[in-house]
Design a protein around this motif. Structure first.
Motif, PDB file in Angstrom:
ATOM      1  N   MET A 157       0.893  -1.281  -0.116  1.00 38.34           N
ATOM      2  CA  MET A 157       0.013  -0.026  -0.069  1.00 38.34           C
ATOM      3  C   MET A 157       0.882   1.015   0.094  1.00 38.34           C
ATOM      4  SD  MET A 157      -2.819  -1.768  -0.077  1.00 38.34           S
ATOM      5  CE  MET A 157      -4.012  -0.195   0.096  1.00 38.34           C
ATOM      6  N   ASP A 158       0.396   2.306  -0.869  1.00 38.72           N
ATOM      7  CA  ASP A 158       1.129   3.481  -0.590  1.00 38.72           C
ATOM      8  C   ASP A 158       2.678   3.322  -1.189  1.00 38.72           C
ATOM      9  OD1 ASP A 158      -0.751   5.297  -0.079  1.00 38.72           O
ATOM     10  OD2 ASP A 158      -0.089   5.616   1.891  1.00 38.72           O
ATOM     11  N   ALA A 159       2.640   2.391  -2.149  1.00 38.48           N
ATOM     12  CA  ALA A 159       3.970   1.893  -2.707  1.00 38.48           C
ATOM     13  C   ALA A 159       4.938   2.976  -2.892  1.00 38.48           C
ATOM     14  CB  ALA A 159       3.821   0.904  -3.799  1.00 38.48           C
ATOM     15  N   ASP A 160       4.479   4.183  -3.506  1.00 36.50           N
ATOM     16  CA  ASP A 160       5.339   5.358  -3.760  1.00 36.50           C
ATOM     17  C   ASP A 160       6.145   5.942  -2.323  1.00 36.50           C
ATOM     18  OD1 ASP A 160       3.364   7.518  -2.487  1.00 36.50           O
ATOM     19  OD2 ASP A 160       2.398   6.222  -3.753  1.00 36.50           O
ATOM     20  N   ARG A 161       5.672   5.562  -1.552  1.00 37.12           N
ATOM     21  CA  ARG A 161       6.475   5.975  -0.050  1.00 37.12           C
ATOM     22  C   ARG A 161       7.784   5.255   0.188  1.00 37.12           C
ATOM     23  NH1 ARG A 161       3.250  10.138   2.828  1.00 37.12           N
ATOM     24  NH2 ARG A 161       1.349  10.143   1.487  1.00 37.12           N
ATOM     25  N   GLY A 219      11.421   3.501  -0.894  1.00 36.86           N
ATOM     26  CA  GLY A 219      12.392   3.430  -1.972  1.00 36.86           C
ATOM     27  C   GLY A 219      12.561   2.165  -3.052  1.00 36.86           C
ATOM     28  N   VAL A 220      12.920   2.513  -4.047  1.00 42.12           N
ATOM     29  CA  VAL A 220      12.957   1.432  -4.788  1.00 42.12           C
ATOM     30  C   VAL A 220      13.773   0.220  -4.557  1.00 42.12           C
ATOM     31  CG1 VAL A 220      14.200   0.692  -7.132  1.00 42.12           C
ATOM     32  CG2 VAL A 220      13.107   2.812  -7.189  1.00 42.12           C
ATOM     33  N   SER A 221      14.899   0.238  -3.934  1.00 45.07           N
ATOM     34  CA  SER A 221      15.591  -1.034  -3.492  1.00 45.07           C
ATOM     35  C   SER A 221      14.809  -1.646  -2.390  1.00 45.07           C
ATOM     36  CB  SER A 221      16.888  -0.673  -2.970  1.00 45.07           C
ATOM     37  OG  SER A 221      17.786  -0.191  -4.048  1.00 45.07           O
ATOM     38  N   GLN A 222      14.031  -0.771  -1.564  1.00 46.48           N
ATOM     39  CA  GLN A 222      13.380  -1.452  -0.443  1.00 46.48           C
ATOM     40  C   GLN A 222      12.020  -2.216  -1.079  1.00 46.48           C
ATOM     41  OE1 GLN A 222      11.503   1.490   2.186  1.00 46.48           O
ATOM     42  NE2 GLN A 222      11.941   0.322   3.852  1.00 46.48           N
ATOM     43  N   LEU A 223      11.597  -1.744  -2.183  1.00 44.84           N
ATOM     44  CA  LEU A 223      10.502  -2.264  -2.777  1.00 44.84           C
ATOM     45  C   LEU A 223      10.940  -3.746  -3.205  1.00 44.84           C
ATOM     46  CD1 LEU A 223       8.600   0.533  -4.738  1.00 44.84           C
ATOM     47  CD2 LEU A 223       7.722  -0.673  -2.858  1.00 44.84           C
ATOM     48  N   HIS A 224      11.882  -3.602  -4.011  1.00 43.82           N
ATOM     49  CA  HIS A 224      12.810  -4.978  -4.621  1.00 43.82           C
ATOM     50  C   HIS A 224      12.854  -5.986  -3.455  1.00 43.82           C
ATOM     51  CE1 HIS A 224      14.754  -7.642  -7.158  1.00 43.82           C
ATOM     52  NE2 HIS A 224      15.853  -7.374  -6.577  1.00 43.82           N
ATOM     53  N   GLN A 225      13.340  -5.431  -2.461  1.00 48.69           N
ATOM     54  CA  GLN A 225      13.573  -6.171  -1.190  1.00 48.69           C
ATOM     55  C   GLN A 225      12.398  -6.931  -0.587  1.00 48.69           C
ATOM     56  OE1 GLN A 225      16.794  -6.242  -0.415  1.00 48.69           O
ATOM     57  NE2 GLN A 225      16.895  -7.394   1.619  1.00 48.69           N
ATOM     58  N   LEU A 226      11.401  -6.107  -0.419  1.00 50.62           N
ATOM     59  CA  LEU A 226      10.169  -6.636   0.136  1.00 50.62           C
ATOM     60  C   LEU A 226       9.657  -7.763  -0.953  1.00 50.62           C
ATOM     61  CD1 LEU A 226       8.481  -3.209   1.129  1.00 50.62           C
ATOM     62  CD2 LEU A 226       8.978  -5.067   2.485  1.00 50.62           C
ATOM     63  N   ARG A 227       9.501  -7.507  -2.277  1.00 53.37           N
ATOM     64  CA  ARG A 227       8.949  -8.312  -3.057  1.00 53.37           C
ATOM     65  C   ARG A 227       9.853  -9.558  -3.255  1.00 53.37           C
ATOM     66  NH1 ARG A 227       9.609  -6.259  -9.123  1.00 53.37           N
ATOM     67  NH2 ARG A 227      11.736  -5.902  -8.786  1.00 53.37           N
ATOM     68  N   GLY A 228      11.012  -9.611  -2.951  1.00 65.01           N
ATOM     69  CA  GLY A 228      11.787 -10.916  -2.641  1.00 65.01           C
ATOM     70  C   GLY A 228      11.231 -11.939  -1.448  1.00 65.01           C
ATOM     71  N   ARG A 229      10.080 -11.403  -0.923  1.00 62.10           N
ATOM     72  CA  ARG A 229       9.594 -12.245   0.011  1.00 62.10           C
ATOM     73  C   ARG A 229       8.416 -13.347  -0.489  1.00 62.10           C
ATOM     74  NH1 ARG A 229      12.822 -13.009   3.436  1.00 62.10           N
ATOM     75  NH2 ARG A 229      14.449 -11.582   2.619  1.00 62.10           N
ATOM     76  N   VAL A 230       8.114 -12.977  -1.313  1.00 60.84           N
ATOM     77  CA  VAL A 230       7.180 -13.966  -2.258  1.00 60.84           C
ATOM     78  C   VAL A 230       7.709 -14.839  -3.225  1.00 60.84           C
ATOM     79  CG1 VAL A 230       5.121 -12.669  -1.534  1.00 60.84           C
ATOM     80  CG2 VAL A 230       6.237 -12.349  -3.763  1.00 60.84           C
ATOM     81  N   GLY A 231       7.178 -15.813  -3.552  1.00 61.25           N
ATOM     82  CA  GLY A 231       7.763 -16.615  -4.821  1.00 61.25           C
ATOM     83  C   GLY A 231       8.936 -17.356  -4.515  1.00 61.25           C
ATOM     84  N   ARG A 232       9.007 -17.690  -3.155  1.00 63.69           N
ATOM     85  CA  ARG A 232      10.291 -18.602  -2.776  1.00 63.69           C
ATOM     86  C   ARG A 232      10.015 -20.052  -2.694  1.00 63.69           C
ATOM     87  NH1 ARG A 232      13.164 -14.811   0.275  1.00 63.69           N
ATOM     88  NH2 ARG A 232      14.407 -16.389   1.570  1.00 63.69           N
ATOM     89  N   GLY A 233       8.681 -20.283  -3.136  1.00 57.49           N
ATOM     90  CA  GLY A 233       8.462 -21.812  -3.158  1.00 57.49           C
ATOM     91  C   GLY A 233       8.576 -22.052  -4.585  1.00 57.49           C
ATOM     92  N   CYS A 281       3.211  -9.442  -7.023  1.00 59.48           N
ATOM     93  CA  CYS A 281       3.551  -8.389  -6.151  1.00 59.48           C
ATOM     94  C   CYS A 281       2.714  -7.097  -6.652  1.00 59.48           C
ATOM     95  CB  CYS A 281       4.946  -8.230  -6.037  1.00 59.48           C
ATOM     96  SG  CYS A 281       5.366  -6.374  -5.222  1.00 59.48           S
ATOM     97  N   LEU A 282       1.653  -6.592  -6.105  1.00 60.72           N
ATOM     98  CA  LEU A 282       1.039  -5.543  -6.438  1.00 60.72           C
ATOM     99  C   LEU A 282       1.466  -4.237  -5.882  1.00 60.72           C
ATOM    100  CD1 LEU A 282      -2.506  -7.457  -6.670  1.00 60.72           C
ATOM    101  CD2 LEU A 282      -1.010  -7.123  -8.322  1.00 60.72           C
ATOM    102  N   LEU A 283       1.760  -3.121  -6.707  1.00 61.61           N
ATOM    103  CA  LEU A 283       2.215  -1.943  -5.908  1.00 61.61           C
ATOM    104  C   LEU A 283       1.149  -1.022  -6.123  1.00 61.61           C
ATOM    105  CD1 LEU A 283       5.542  -1.951  -7.916  1.00 61.61           C
ATOM    106  CD2 LEU A 283       5.391  -2.500  -5.644  1.00 61.61           C
ATOM    107  N   VAL A 284       0.481  -0.533  -4.787  1.00 60.52           N
ATOM    108  CA  VAL A 284      -0.652   0.264  -5.032  1.00 60.52           C
ATOM    109  C   VAL A 284      -0.283   1.517  -4.676  1.00 60.52           C
ATOM    110  CG1 VAL A 284      -2.880   0.631  -3.921  1.00 60.52           C
ATOM    111  CG2 VAL A 284      -2.143  -1.658  -3.992  1.00 60.52           C
ATOM    112  N   SER A 285      -0.727   2.547  -5.814  1.00 60.86           N
ATOM    113  CA  SER A 285      -0.334   4.053  -5.101  1.00 60.86           C
ATOM    114  C   SER A 285      -1.519   4.982  -5.872  1.00 60.86           C
ATOM    115  CB  SER A 285       0.838   4.201  -6.149  1.00 60.86           C
ATOM    116  OG  SER A 285       1.007   5.632  -6.365  1.00 60.86           O
TER     117      SER A 285
END
Length: 742
Positions: A609-613, A615-629, A635-639
């Motif tokens: 939520m509020d993905a624009d808040r 940083g780019v690297s932080q979003l990438h880092q967060l996204r890495g939490r899914v798709g691990r299996g 990953c949906l970036l809501v703005s």
């Protein structure tokens, strides 16, 4: 930067206590040297000479003209209710046309005395329209006395470059400019930190000349010369500091750790069900070469989430155990420590059952040590550490306590470096008979230049291949304001994932409890996420507690929704994470606390939520939490930001590429370097002023080479007093710690 008597002079003496106080409080400037290193942000050109007949709107112009008449009006206003407000209107002409100048308030006195009819002068200002007539409000002007003034004066004044300084509401740029002009003669005494051979070899101007040219340039070439020189200063002095630290580390003794030919490492490799990637083999070789030397390894291992860093680190730990030492892995949270412990024991199988029935011949013990262990288990673990029974220890900060003693500590692996302070790293290193080797792991992709600047005391290894079998993650931007039905569809997608037996994360920028000040939070996040000039949101950022409640009552009704944030008690946090990892919770609504860490292969969807808040690297880092299996991730970036905004372009970049290094580059280009280089770089006088970490990649790389050569030849810099002085100024306490890698 140059602590020389003239430049050490306190500003209080030179500029008076009032101005000095404002400079100290608002800009962190205390001495003449500090002020000389407060460089212009940009330069305004007084527009080239323009005829009054063809004045462009809204542009800065310079005109030479004669005063035709001047009238002083008084008027009533809110500030001067008794009709005491004053406005001076001056009409000027150059033969081709006429133009009105206006001055208000206290600003009328000087021009009223000087701009008498018939006076010829140069005027510079921005053209505006008032009552459908062109005018210049409060223009700068220079009187031309008589016709003896040649055209040269006019030309040189008109073409002058006016420096604009980073200023504050309390101290305008022109006041700063005036103060700098006062201290500029002291620039002659600046002692040059660059060795002569380096400066001459690269055709750089001297430091006094660079300071003069940056503050009082005659041409754009002057500015280029000055900036080129000052960039070198910043890059070189910082790299010398790092090179000296690396040099000092090589002087420390360490026990070389070489794996035996048929030991634990060989047994481990034999039982791996897959072959290592080329990258893993290359990086392992680099690490083993370092471990075999008699001074401590200092290596940064960076690789995307899931690139197999833990496996590489484990092989290094096994090599150390093979040679009779112990290895420690430090994790930032208990949950992560437990997870590492589980995965290491799984990977090692019977090799992790040292001293137990059924354990393999080469086996060792793998011990977990965390703060929340029961007294008996803890006593047992501490005994295994002290006797050397435990070859591999995995834990949290609890490992740093005084009570914890090792038999022979040979290697420290730190997971997610930026979560650990300096003192902690040092305390752990102090537990070895000799300094242990150090391996730092990070999943945040760091561009090469930042690695050279921020982690400059560490050698860097990069794992840039993902092992086979990782699932792709699809990322999409959800424009909530333009297309609300897209957001509704996003929640449907989450329900679909859950109905297929999977789980989802929802990430928000703020917690939303009463301690949480939305103004502060909004400001902080907006500052963190918005590049200069972006449209920061007006409303406070969305909060975990509010969003969780709305989802549970609304679009995700009937699903098991839980919250997780940094202000929860550690035990509660661990319990929530355990339930999520065990599949008891469908949707976890969290802050970025999930950014580092927990491996839940069953989580396939993430809505930010509020993905624009972020940083780019932080979003990438967060996204890495899914798709691990084995199932693909989403990953949906809501703005709510408009399509044309810089924030949306950033989100589009994240959605369009999975390359973390590419994204970290974009991130760095769009944010101030200060955000990337950490606290000690921000705002204060120690920050980078002219060096741009991305654009100046070549300078930083060359400065690193030059610095290494200088330090190798003269570690104490005895022959370079100017450089020593610059280093002392750079390495104030805060910066020392920063370089220690907090």
């Amino acid at each position: 930067m140059d602590l020389v008597p003239a430049l050490q002079e306190p500003l209080k003496k030179v500029l008076g206590p009032t101005t000095a106080k404002v400079m100290a409080e608002h800009l962190g400037l205390h001495t003449v040297g500090d002020l000389l290193h407060h460089y212009p942000r940009r330069y305004e050109e007084r527009g080239q000479l323009t005829h009054l007949a063809d004045l462009p709107m809204d542009e800065h112009v310079t005109v030479v003209a004669q005063v035709a008449d001047a009238r002083l009006h008084t008027f009533a206003s809110s500030k001067a209710p008794r009709g005491k407000g004053q406005r001076l209107e001056v009409t000027i002409t150059d033969g081709s046309g006429r133009l009105q100048l206006v001055f208000f308030g206290n600003g009328v006195h000087k021009p009223h005395k000087e701009l008498l009819p018939g006076t010829r002068a140069m005027f510079a200002g921005k053209v505006s329209v008032f009552n459908r007539r062109l005018q210049l409000a409060h223009p700068a002007y220079e009187l031309l006395r008589g016709d003896t003034e040649g055209e040269e004066t006019v030309e040189s004044w008109a073409g002058a470059l006016i420096p604009l300084y980073p200023a504050t509401a309390k101290l305008e740029s022109w006041k700063l400019a005036k103060a700098i002009q006062t201290v500029l003669p002291s620039a002659q005494e600046a002692v040059d930190p660059l060795p002569d051979s380096l400066r001459e070899g690269r055709g750089l101007v001297s430091l006094p000349e660079a300071l003069l040219k940056i503050h009082r340039p005659h041409t754009k070439a002057d500015i280029e010369d000055a900036r080129a020189r000052l960039k070198w200063d910043e890059a070189f002095v910082l790299q010398v500091a790092l090179a000296r630290r690396r040099h000092a580390e090589t002087q420390l003794p360490a026990v070389p750790r070489k794996p035996g030919p048929d030991g634990l490492l060989t047994a481990f490799d034999d039982r791996l069900p897959f072959t290592l990637t080329d990258g893993q083999q290359r990086v392992s070789r680099e690490i083993f070469d370092d471990l075999a030397t008699d001074h401590p390894m200092h290596r940064l291992l960076q690789g995307e989430v899931g690139s197999g860093k833990t496996l590489v680190a484990l092989r290094a730990m096994l090599a150390v155990v093979d040679s009779g030492g112990q290895a420690v892995m430090l994790a930032p949270t208990e949950v992560l420590a437990q997870q590492h412990h589980r995965s290491v024991v799984e990977m090692m199988g019977e090799l992790a059952e040292g001293g137990m029935l059924g354990g393999a011949d080469h086996a060792t013990k793998v011990v977990l040590l965390t703060g929340s262990m029961g007294a008996a288990a803890r006593r047992h673990a501490l005994l295994d550490l002290a006797t050397g029974e435990a070859g591999i220890v995995i834990g949290t900060h609890a490992l740093i306590e005084d009570k914890v003693q090792f038999h022979d500590l040979g290697l420290v692996v730190v997971d997610e470096q930026h979560r650990f302070g300096v003192e902690q790293r040092d305390a752990l290193r102090g537990k070895g008979k000799q300094p242990p080797h150090l391996l730092v792991m990070t999943a945040t992709p760091i561009p090469r230049t930042v690695a050279m600047t921020v982690f400059g005391d560490l050698e860097t290894s990069v794992l840039d291949q993902l092992p086979a079998g990782r699932s792709p993650i699809a990322s999409h931007v959800v424009p909530a304001a333009d297309k609300p039905h897209f957001l509704a569809r996003a929640w449907e997608r989450v329900r679909e994932e859950v109905s297929n037996g999977h789980q989802a994360y929802v990430v928000c920028p703020r917690i939303g409890d009463e301690d949480d000040d939305p103004k502060k939070g909004a400001k902080k996040k907006a500052a963190q996420a918005e590049p200069p000039g972006g449209d920061a949101e007006k409303r406070p950022p969305l909060a975990v507690l509010d969003v969780a409640e709305q989802l549970a009552k609304g679009p995700l009704q009937g699903l098991k929704v839980e919250v997780l944030h940094g202000r929860m008690q550690p035990d509660d946090k661990d319990a929530v994470m355990r339930r999520f990892a065990a599949g008891e919770t469908d949707v976890l609504v969290a802050t970025t606390v999930i950014e580092v860490g927990v491996n839940v292969p069953n989580a396939t969807a993430m809505v930010i939520m509020d993905a624009d808040r972020f940083g780019v690297s932080q979003l990438h880092q967060l996204r890495g939490r899914v798709g691990r299996g084995s199932a693909p991730g989403l990953c949906l970036l809501v703005s709510e930001m408009p399509e044309a905004s810089a924030a949306r372009q950033r989100l589009n970049a994240v959605a369009s590429t999975r390359d973390g290094f590419e994204l970290s580059r974009i991130d760095l280009e769009q944010r101030r370097e200060g955000d990337v280089l950490g606290q000690a770089q921000s705002g204060a006088r120690t920050s980078l002023r002219v060096l741009a970490v991305i654009e100046d990649e070549e300078i930083i790389a060359e400065a690193r080479q030059e610095a290494a050569a200088v330090v190798a030849a003269d570690p104490e810099l005895t022959g370079l007093p100017g450089l020593r002085t610059a280093l002392e100024a750079l390495l104030d306490d805060e910066r020392e710690q920063y370089l220690e890698k907090g």
